[in-house]
Design a protein around this motif. Structure first.
Motif, PDB file in Angstrom:
ATOM      1  N   VAL A 306    -136.865  69.368  38.874  1.00  0.00           N
ATOM      2  CA  VAL A 306    -136.831  70.597  38.067  1.00  0.00           C
ATOM      3  C   VAL A 306    -136.846  71.820  38.980  1.00  0.00           C
ATOM      4  N   ARG A 307    -135.933  72.739  38.726  1.00  0.00           N
ATOM      5  CA  ARG A 307    -135.919  74.017  39.442  1.00  0.00           C
ATOM      6  C   ARG A 307    -135.981  75.149  38.424  1.00  0.00           C
ATOM      7  N   CYS A 308    -136.910  76.067  38.642  1.00  0.00           N
ATOM      8  CA  CYS A 308    -137.071  77.212  37.755  1.00  0.00           C
ATOM      9  C   CYS A 308    -136.096  78.312  38.175  1.00  0.00           C
ATOM     10  N   HIS A 309    -135.602  79.065  37.184  1.00  0.00           N
ATOM     11  CA  HIS A 309    -134.619  80.119  37.441  1.00  0.00           C
ATOM     12  C   HIS A 309    -135.296  81.473  37.663  1.00  0.00           C
ATOM     13  N   GLU A 310    -134.842  82.510  36.963  1.00  0.00           N
ATOM     14  CA  GLU A 310    -135.226  83.880  37.310  1.00  0.00           C
ATOM     15  C   GLU A 310    -136.633  84.291  36.886  1.00  0.00           C
ATOM     16  N   ALA A 311    -137.169  83.717  35.828  1.00  0.00           N
ATOM     17  CA  ALA A 311    -138.460  84.164  35.295  1.00  0.00           C
ATOM     18  C   ALA A 311    -139.445  83.004  35.246  1.00  0.00           C
ATOM     19  N   PRO A 312    -140.739  83.278  35.413  1.00  0.00           N
ATOM     20  CA  PRO A 312    -141.734  82.216  35.229  1.00  0.00           C
ATOM     21  C   PRO A 312    -141.595  81.623  33.832  1.00  0.00           C
ATOM     22  N   PHE A 313    -141.821  80.316  33.720  1.00  0.00           N
ATOM     23  CA  PHE A 313    -141.593  79.653  32.437  1.00  0.00           C
ATOM     24  C   PHE A 313    -142.697  78.638  32.172  1.00  0.00           C
ATOM     25  N   VAL A 314    -143.203  78.650  30.958  1.00  0.00           N
ATOM     26  CA  VAL A 314    -144.247  77.702  30.555  1.00  0.00           C
ATOM     27  C   VAL A 314    -143.582  76.417  30.061  1.00  0.00           C
ATOM     28  N   LEU A 315    -143.903  75.321  30.724  1.00  0.00           N
ATOM     29  CA  LEU A 315    -143.394  74.012  30.334  1.00  0.00           C
ATOM     30  C   LEU A 315    -144.528  73.252  29.662  1.00  0.00           C
ATOM     31  N   GLU A 316    -144.266  72.754  28.450  1.00  0.00           N
ATOM     32  CA  GLU A 316    -145.292  72.095  27.632  1.00  0.00           C
ATOM     33  C   GLU A 316    -145.109  70.581  27.631  1.00  0.00           C
ATOM     34  N   HIS A 317    -146.221  69.880  27.507  1.00  0.00           N
ATOM     35  CA  HIS A 317    -146.175  68.425  27.348  1.00  0.00           C
ATOM     36  C   HIS A 317    -145.314  68.058  26.142  1.00  0.00           C
ATOM     37  N   GLY A 318    -144.419  67.096  26.340  1.00  0.00           N
ATOM     38  CA  GLY A 318    -143.575  66.627  25.245  1.00  0.00           C
ATOM     39  C   GLY A 318    -142.352  67.482  24.991  1.00  0.00           C
ATOM     40  N   GLN A 319    -142.154  68.550  25.766  1.00  0.00           N
ATOM     41  CA  GLN A 319    -140.964  69.386  25.587  1.00  0.00           C
ATOM     42  C   GLN A 319    -139.732  68.611  26.037  1.00  0.00           C
ATOM     43  N   VAL A 320    -138.699  68.600  25.211  1.00  0.00           N
ATOM     44  CA  VAL A 320    -137.453  67.916  25.565  1.00  0.00           C
ATOM     45  C   VAL A 320    -136.772  68.688  26.686  1.00  0.00           C
ATOM     46  N   VAL A 321    -136.483  68.002  27.782  1.00  0.00           N
ATOM     47  CA  VAL A 321    -135.944  68.671  28.958  1.00  0.00           C
ATOM     48  C   VAL A 321    -134.603  68.105  29.419  1.00  0.00           C
ATOM     49  N   GLY A 322    -134.144  67.037  28.819  1.00  0.00           N
ATOM     50  CA  GLY A 322    -132.882  66.456  29.261  1.00  0.00           C
ATOM     51  C   GLY A 322    -132.411  65.367  28.331  1.00  0.00           C
ATOM     52  N   ARG A 323    -131.263  64.803  28.669  1.00  0.00           N
ATOM     53  CA  ARG A 323    -130.726  63.715  27.856  1.00  0.00           C
ATOM     54  C   ARG A 323    -129.955  62.742  28.736  1.00  0.00           C
ATOM     55  N   LEU A 324    -129.957  61.505  28.293  1.00  0.00           N
ATOM     56  CA  LEU A 324    -129.183  60.458  28.950  1.00  0.00           C
ATOM     57  C   LEU A 324    -127.976  60.125  28.082  1.00  0.00           C
ATOM     58  N   VAL A 325    -126.809  60.154  28.687  1.00  0.00           N
ATOM     59  CA  VAL A 325    -125.591  59.756  27.993  1.00  0.00           C
ATOM     60  C   VAL A 325    -125.312  58.294  28.343  1.00  0.00           C
ATOM     61  N   TYR A 326    -125.394  57.440  27.347  1.00  0.00           N
ATOM     62  CA  TYR A 326    -125.170  56.001  27.561  1.00  0.00           C
ATOM     63  C   TYR A 326    -123.676  55.686  27.496  1.00  0.00           C
ATOM     64  N   GLU A 327    -123.273  54.726  28.324  1.00  0.00           N
ATOM     65  CA  GLU A 327    -121.869  54.324  28.376  1.00  0.00           C
ATOM     66  C   GLU A 327    -121.759  52.804  28.298  1.00  0.00           C
ATOM     67  N   HIS A 328    -120.646  52.350  27.755  1.00  0.00           N
ATOM     68  CA  HIS A 328    -120.356  50.919  27.724  1.00  0.00           C
ATOM     69  C   HIS A 328    -119.920  50.445  29.107  1.00  0.00           C
ATOM     70  N   MET A 329    -120.329  49.240  29.473  1.00  0.00           N
ATOM     71  CA  MET A 329    -119.810  48.591  30.660  1.00  0.00           C
ATOM     72  C   MET A 329    -118.506  47.875  30.317  1.00  0.00           C
ATOM     73  N   ALA A 330    -117.616  47.787  31.299  1.00  0.00           N
ATOM     74  CA  ALA A 330    -116.378  47.036  31.097  1.00  0.00           C
ATOM     75  C   ALA A 330    -116.617  45.535  31.206  1.00  0.00           C
ATOM     76  N   ALA A 331    -117.695  45.149  31.880  1.00  0.00           N
ATOM     77  CA  ALA A 331    -118.046  43.734  32.038  1.00  0.00           C
ATOM     78  C   ALA A 331    -119.518  43.648  32.414  1.00  0.00           C
ATOM     79  N   LEU A 332    -120.097  42.480  32.258  1.00  0.00           N
ATOM     80  CA  LEU A 332    -121.491  42.254  32.635  1.00  0.00           C
ATOM     81  C   LEU A 332    -121.593  42.187  34.156  1.00  0.00           C
TER      82      LEU A 332
END
Length: 360
Positions: A306-332
Motif C-alpha cells: 500500500v502506498r498513500c498519495h497526497e493526503a493522510p488517509f484513515v484506513l479502517e479494519h475491514g475496508q475493501v481495498v482491492g479485488r481479485l479477477v479470477y480467470e479460467h485455466m486452459a488446462a489443469l
C-alpha cells in the motif's frame, strides 16, 4: 487449444516450439503452474524517465532518446532508489496469432516496493503483450523505497499467456464459490472478488510494516539475510484503524483467506482511486493452488502493498481495498502452487519478502 490461461505444460510446449525464446537455456524452475519467470540480461540502461515505445517505435529507438548511461550488471550493480532503469530480458517472444501475454512483478519484488514493468516494441501499455507479438522484452525498474543490487539471470517479473477469453463472470465466480469456497466468509463479488484489510489481528496489535526512509542497500541475491528492523518500522494499532502518511509504503495483510482452485488463476486488479488516498499494489498473479491446500484448504491471506498519495488517509479494519479477477485455466497444471514446488508464500499471513529474516 481451449480458451484460458496457459498451464505449465502448455508453456513448456511454447518453449519447445520456439514461441518463447531465450539467449540462455530456460531453466525448468522458471516455469510456474500458470506463468513463466523472466530473467534480467547483462546490461541496465539508466534513463531520464519512464516511457512506452509507442505504436511506431521500438524500445531500442526510444532508449537512444532517453539513455543516460549503461551499467554492466555482471557480478552485481546497484540500482539506486528514485532512478529509472531499462534492462533487456533474456527471454523474447514469437506468440501465435490470438495469444496475448500479461506480466507482473513477482511477489517478493512487489514487497520491496520495487516498481518493475515489462515494455515491448510498439507497446502502448505496461505489462501487456499484444496478440501475436514477435520481438524482445524489456523491463523498466524503478526502486521506490530501497536501493537494490541486481545481477543477470535474476527473476523480478513473471508472465502469463492467455488464449481467447479467460476472465470469469461474477455469475461464474459465485457458482465456483458455492462448490469450492474461494474466500473465508461471505464473498464480495463485483467485477471480481473484493478483499479487505485486517487491522484487528487475532493476537497482538501488529498489523503491518512501514518502509524506513533512509536505509542501506538490499542485495536481491541474499535471502533470509536482512534484519527487518533496519528497513521497516512495525505498525501497531489497538483501535482498528491507522493513518497512512503521504508518500509512505506499507506492508499490510488481507482480512480474508483466499483460495485459487486448480482450474483457476487470478490477477490483483487496480482499485478505484475514488475510495481513498491510497493505492494497493496491483501487480500480482496468483497461481492455481494458492491457498488451496494450506491449512486443510482454508486459504492463504493476501499481502497488501500500500502506498498513500497526497493526503493522510484513515484506513479502517475491514475496508475493501482491492479485488481479485479470477480467470479460467486452459488446462489443469501438472503442478500446483504450494509446498511441492517450494512456493514461498503458501499459508502466509503478514509477511515481508524472502530477503528478510523472520520477525522476532
Amino acid at each position: 487449444m481451449q480458451n484460458g490461461v496457459l498451464a505449465d505444460h502448455q508453456i513448456r510446449a511454447l518453449i519447445a516450439q520456439g514461441a518463447i525464446r531465450a539467449s540462455a537455456p530456460i531453466d525448468a524452475g522458471q516455469v510456474q503452474p500458470a506463468s513463466l519467470d523472466l530473467r534480467l540480461g547483462a546490461i541496465a540502461y539508466r534513463v531520464r524517465a519512464s516511457f512506452l515505445a509507442g505504436r511506431s517505435r521500438t524500445v531500442t529507438e526510444r532508449l537512444a532518446d532517453f539513455q543516460m548511461h549503461a551499467i554492466d550488471l555482471t557480478g552485481g550493480a546497484v540500482l539506486e532508489k528514485g532512478c529509472v532503469y531499462v534492462v533487456p530480458l533474456m527471454e523474447s517472444l514469437a506468440l501465435p496469432a490470438g495469444m496475448t501475454g500479461a506480466a507482473s512483478a513477482k511477489s517478493s519484488i512487489g514487497r520491496l516496493d520495487l516498481l518493475t514493468r515489462i515494455i515491448t516494441d510498439h507497446g502502448v501499455e505496461f505489462d501487456r503483450v499484444p496478440a501475436g507479438y514477435d520481438g524482445p522484452l524489456f523491463v523498466e525498474i524503478c526502486p521506490r523505497s530501497f536501493s537494490v543490487v541486481a545481477q543477470p539471470g535474476q527473476m523480478l517479473n513473471q508472465i502469463i499467456f492467455r488464449q481467447g477469453k479467460t476472465i470469469m463472470s461474477d455469475e461464474d465466480l459465485r457458482a465456483l464459490h458455492a462448490t469450492t469456497p474461494i474466500v473465508s466468509g461471505d464473498p464480495v463479488i463485483s467485477d471480481g472478488l473484493g478483499f479487505s484489510v485486517d487491522l484487528r489481528p487475532e493476537a497482538g496489535n501488529l498489523v503491518g510494516y512501514r518502509a524506513k526512509p533512509h536505509t542501506g542497500v538490499i542485495d536481491l541475491a541474499k535471502l533470509n539475510h536482512y534484519d527487518p528492523a533496519e528497513f521497516w518500522e512495525p505498525v501497531h494499532t489497538d483501535t482498528g484503524w491507522i493513518i497512512l502518511d503521504p508518500g509512505a509504503f506499507y506492508i499490510l495483510v488481507s482480512r480474508e483467506a483466499i483460495v485459487i482452485p486448480p482450474m483457476q488463476a487470478a490477477e490483483m486488479a487496480p482499485y478505484l482511486a475514488m475510495v481513498g488516498e491510497f493505492r494497493v499494489h496491483y501487480a500480482g498473479f496468483f497461481d492455481p493452488g494458492f491457498g488451496y491446500a494450506a491449512a486443510g484448504g482454508a486459504g492463504s491471506r493476501g499481502v497488501l502493498e500500500v502506498r498513500c498519495h497526497e493526503a493522510p488517509f484513515v484506513l479502517e479494519h475491514g475496508q475493501v481495498v482491492g479485488r481479485l479477477v479470477y480467470e479460467h485455466m486452459a488446462a489443469l497444471p501438472a503442478a500446483l502452487y504450494g509446498q511441492a514446488i517450494q512456493s514461498n508464500y503458501q499459508g502466509q499471513g503478514l509477511k515481508l519478502s524472502k530477503h528478510f529474516k523472520p520477525s522476532a
